[in-house]
Design a protein around this motif. Structure first.
Motif, PDB file in Angstrom:
ATOM      1  N   PHE A   9      25.418  24.995  88.552  1.00  0.00           N
ATOM      2  CA  PHE A   9      26.440  24.405  87.510  1.00  0.00           C
ATOM      3  C   PHE A   9      26.215  24.670  86.236  1.00  0.00           C
ATOM      4  O   PHE A   9      26.917  25.387  85.448  1.00  0.00           O
ATOM      5  CB  PHE A   9      26.719  22.948  87.814  1.00  0.00           C
ATOM      6  N   GLN A  27      30.386  16.840  87.292  1.00  0.00           N
ATOM      7  CA  GLN A  27      31.411  17.739  87.543  1.00  0.00           C
ATOM      8  C   GLN A  27      32.744  17.164  87.215  1.00  0.00           C
ATOM      9  O   GLN A  27      33.747  17.831  86.871  1.00  0.00           O
ATOM     10  CB  GLN A  27      30.984  18.649  88.508  1.00  0.00           C
ATOM     11  N   GLU A  49      39.050  17.792  85.444  1.00  0.00           N
ATOM     12  CA  GLU A  49      37.806  17.977  85.586  1.00  0.00           C
ATOM     13  C   GLU A  49      37.144  17.975  84.203  1.00  0.00           C
ATOM     14  O   GLU A  49      37.931  18.358  83.534  1.00  0.00           O
ATOM     15  CB  GLU A  49      37.012  19.093  86.575  1.00  0.00           C
ATOM     16  N   SER A  55      30.665  17.451  80.669  1.00  0.00           N
ATOM     17  CA  SER A  55      29.902  17.330  81.714  1.00  0.00           C
ATOM     18  C   SER A  55      28.172  16.885  81.485  1.00  0.00           C
ATOM     19  O   SER A  55      27.741  16.146  82.277  1.00  0.00           O
ATOM     20  CB  SER A  55      29.658  18.693  82.635  1.00  0.00           C
TER      21      SER A  55
END
Length: 93
Positions: A9, A27, A49, A55
């Motif tokens: 990620f 996430q 998100e 994040s």
């Protein structure tokens, strides 16, 4: 997320961390451990998100960690810093 998922990620989102013992990147918004009320408001505003800066920043801010983050305009920096601040202020007597 397992370490390999976090690494993939971060690579995909161009997130670079130059410190060890950093809280795991999230996430999805519900992973940020904000109150149900905060998550409901964020959801009503159309956010599904978190952005890359959110994040990485939210888990650190919730744990009271310091950070310096560099991100492009319109990357979500304001909400990344503002939301944990509002949560902290609202928890004060």
């Amino acid at each position: 997320m397992v370490d390999q998922d976090v690494a993939m990620f971060c690579a995909r989102c161009d997130i670079t961390v130059e410190e060890s013992d950093v809280p795991r990147t999230i996430q999805m918004l519900h992973e940020a451990n904000f109150s149900d009320y905060c998550l409901e408001v964020i959801s009503r505003l159309g956010f599904v998100e978190s952005t890359p800066i959110q994040s990485q920043e939210w888990p650190m801010a919730v744990k009271g960690r310091d950070l310096i983050a560099i991100a492009e305009a319109d990357s979500g920096k304001t909400l990344a810093y503002l939301l944990p601040t509002l949560v902290h202020v609202s928890a004060q007597p």
